[in-house]
Design a protein around this motif. Structure first.
Motif, PDB file in Angstrom:
ATOM      1  N   LEU A 255      13.133  73.254  -2.023  1.00 33.07           N
ATOM      2  CA  LEU A 255      13.165  74.499  -2.797  1.00 33.07           C
ATOM      3  C   LEU A 255      14.589  75.004  -3.021  1.00 33.07           C
ATOM      4  O   LEU A 255      14.914  75.525  -4.089  1.00 33.07           O
ATOM      5  N   ARG A 318      18.818  86.190  -3.868  1.00 30.10           N
ATOM      6  CA  ARG A 318      17.706  85.345  -3.431  1.00 30.10           C
ATOM      7  C   ARG A 318      16.994  86.023  -2.275  1.00 30.10           C
ATOM      8  O   ARG A 318      17.594  86.237  -1.217  1.00 30.10           O
ATOM      9  N   THR A 320      13.001  86.524  -0.186  1.00 31.71           N
ATOM     10  CA  THR A 320      11.624  86.064  -0.067  1.00 31.71           C
ATOM     11  C   THR A 320      10.687  87.179  -0.525  1.00 31.71           C
ATOM     12  O   THR A 320      11.068  88.354  -0.581  1.00 31.71           O
ATOM     13  N   THR A 370      11.163  84.056  -3.556  1.00 36.01           N
ATOM     14  CA  THR A 370      10.600  82.816  -3.009  1.00 36.01           C
ATOM     15  C   THR A 370       9.493  83.099  -2.002  1.00 36.01           C
ATOM     16  O   THR A 370       9.304  84.242  -1.573  1.00 36.01           O
ATOM     17  N   ARG A 391       6.034  77.434  -0.951  1.00 31.71           N
ATOM     18  CA  ARG A 391       7.433  77.325  -1.376  1.00 31.71           C
ATOM     19  C   ARG A 391       7.570  77.511  -2.891  1.00 31.71           C
ATOM     20  O   ARG A 391       7.949  76.595  -3.617  1.00 31.71           O
ATOM     21  N   MET A 393       9.054  79.741  -6.273  1.00 27.54           N
ATOM     22  CA  MET A 393      10.198  80.559  -6.682  1.00 27.54           C
ATOM     23  C   MET A 393       9.992  81.069  -8.096  1.00 27.54           C
ATOM     24  O   MET A 393       9.541  80.352  -8.981  1.00 27.54           O
ATOM     25  N   SER A 407       8.454  75.619  -8.021  1.00 29.17           N
ATOM     26  CA  SER A 407       8.123  75.470  -6.606  1.00 29.17           C
ATOM     27  C   SER A 407       8.526  74.096  -6.105  1.00 29.17           C
ATOM     28  O   SER A 407       8.760  73.185  -6.895  1.00 29.17           O
TER      29      SER A 407
END
Length: 479
Positions: A255, A318, A320, A370, A391, A393, A407
């Motif tokens: 990823l 970036r 999560t 993500t 995983r 994104m 992903s």
RNA sequence: GCCUCCAUAGCUCAGUUGGUUAGAGCACCUGACUGUUAAUCAGGGUGUCCGAGGUUCAAGUCCUCGUGGGGGCGCCA
């Protein structure tokens, strides 16, 4: 005489050269001794100025020349006496190739609304805005192929017609040669597709990803760039029923590698536009400023070129999904219940208002989200060890929202098989996809970039229908 | 699919609490002007007020339905 394109003429300083220029009239101005015609041939957004000496013969011809007429002109290239341009063409012979009756021709040398031009899509190429967008679109297409070629990717043509009904990306357009007013039925009363062209149900593709994966698991790095069809009843400024998508797929990429590639590609394309489309971008920038001049200062978007440079020069944020939920839970609009959908906790799907908050208010730059909950993402995404996230994104851009979705793919046969079972996807139709996880399976990743959304961002156009020549949307199939 | 807003001249739009013959700019035509930059100045007339019903003494204006379009949301790229 051989035609010289306006782009070339404007850079030429061989004054006194006899040349031929062809194009379409944008404006005509006449006074007692001389008339001026602005001619455009699409080679550049700039016009060449024709200088027409007033005499009985030219007078007659000028009566047939209005905005929109097509001309072929022989004349002398000369240094311009006026201040608006360096060179112009002193005409010796004017041929009207095609007249444009001013009583009927709808385009005028003035600003038209985008809505009006959308209904004149057959003529809107003849405006600065739409010819500029077309040139930028071409440059972006070329830039995409250049980017991937330079990095050793192979372009793969995945099928337009698919027999797989499990791509899972949305409603599909069915393809059939059956007579719809007399459909063959089986004994059970169901449609008998054995009599259809392919002997089974066929649809237009909603994604080339699954086929792209097959190629990547042999060629290592591939990309597709083709049309995509979604029969969703979506009525927004960022959805089309027919659009173009770029889908790279890379073996041995996790990823992290995937995100790096996505960010690198987007920045490459922005730089390519800045380096190669400056005249058109300058025009579109002015257009946007003019369009937004009545808006309040805080509602205006950043100046177009400044915005492109800003995205180019700053790393994307970036985070999560879990971190994003935390940020949103603590945010003012969520606490004060200003969001239409208030975030209650982990597991909630993010609405576009939340994505916009993260991008435009919190991080103030593009964001890559993500590791979403598995429940809100597609079956093929790599399952994390936590047992609840995948995983995935999404790359989120200001104003446009999701520009990329991707992903790391699930490469473990059993996990993928179980997920397919869980979601009650027909495993029979997925046998070939599953087999890639049985033989020489490797970690791999990919993403899909909505090409028109990218063009929207680069051109500053608010409506996706203005960045594709002939938009297809629900209840709209003109041209 | 849901929610909203809009429709008046070729284009962009104004049109007051319903009230006499429907208004401007641009485009177009005519004329003026020594090279203009969406030229300028003077003159000329634009019309199924989106369509069909309805309310009213009277509808561009109010109501209903339809058509076309915009914006927002959902689905996603």
């Amino acid at each position: 005489m051989k035609r010289t394109e306006i782009k070339e003429i404007l850079q030429c300083t061989k004054y006194g050269t006899f040349i031929n220029v062809k194009g379409w009239v944008r404006t005509k101005r006449a006074s007692k001794n001389v008339a001026f015609i602005a001619l455009n041939d699409g080679s550049t957004i700039k016009n060449i100025q024709l200088v027409v000496e007033m005499n009985p013969e030219n007078d007659k011809i000028l009566n047939h020349i209005h905005t929109g007429a097509a001309l072929s002109v022989d004349g002398l290239l000369q240094e311009s006496v006026g201040s608006g341009q360096k060179v112009d063409v002193f005409t010796k012979n004017i041929e009207v190739l095609g007249e444009a009756n001013p009583d009927e021709y709808p385009l005028q040398p003035k600003k038209h609304s985008l809505e009006f031009l959308r209904e004149k899509a057959h003529l809107r190429f003849r405006t600065n805005t739409f010819s500029g967008i077309a040139r930028i679109r071409h440059s972006m297409i070329f830039g995409v192929h250049k980017f991937f070629t330079e990095r050793g990717f192979y372009n793969i043509h995945t099928p337009i017609i698919t027999g797989s009904d499990a791509e899972g990306a949305g409603e599909m357009f069915q393809v059939t040669t059956l007579n719809l007013s007399d459909v063959p039925k089986t004994e059970n009363g169901e449609v008998d597709y054995k009599n259809d062209f392919f002997g089974k149900v066929a649809n237009l593709t909603v994604s080339g990803q699954l086929e792209g994966e097959l190629a990547a698991l042999a060629l290592s790095k591939i990309y597709t760039f083709g049309p995509t069809f979604r029969a969703e009843n979506s009525n927004t400024s960022r959805h089309l029923s027919e659009f173009w998508m770029i889908e790279p797929e890379m073996a041995f990429y996790d990823l992290e590698d995937n995100m790096n590639l996505a960010e690198e590609m987007l920045k490459y394309l922005l730089k390519y536009a800045l380096d190669n489309c400056r005249d058109d971008l300058d025009f579109l920038s002015k257009r946007l400023l003019d369009e937004e001049k009545n808006k309040k200062a805080e509602e205006r978007s950043m100046e177009l070129i400044e915005k492109l440079k800003f995205v180019l020069d700053n790393p994307f944020a970036r985070v999560t999904y879990t971190e994003a939920i935390d940020i949103l839970l603590k945010s003012k609009p969520n606490k004060k219940k200003r969001f239409q959908y208030v975030i209650k906790g982990w597991g909630d799907d993010l609405q576009s208002e939340h994505e916009r908050y993260l991008v435009e208010k919190h991080f103030k730059r593009p964001v890559i989200l993500t590791d979403y909950p598995a429940s809100i993402k597609a079956f093929y995404m790599k399952q994390n060890n936590d047992g609840k996230t995948v995983r995935a994104m999404d790359v989120l851009f200001p104003q446009i929202g999701e520009i990329i979705g991707g992903s790391q793919r699930e490469d473990n046969y059993n996990k993928l098989y179980n997920r397919i079972k869980e979601l009650e996807i027909s495993e029979k139709s997925m046998w070939w996809y599953l087999e890639t996880r049985k033989f020489g399976s490797v970690p791999h990743s990919g993403f899909g970039l909505g090409f028109e959304r990218m063009i929207q961002f680069v051109t500053g156009m608010n409506n996706i229908r203005d960045v594709i020549p002939f938009p297809r949307t629900p209840q709209n199939l003109e041209f």
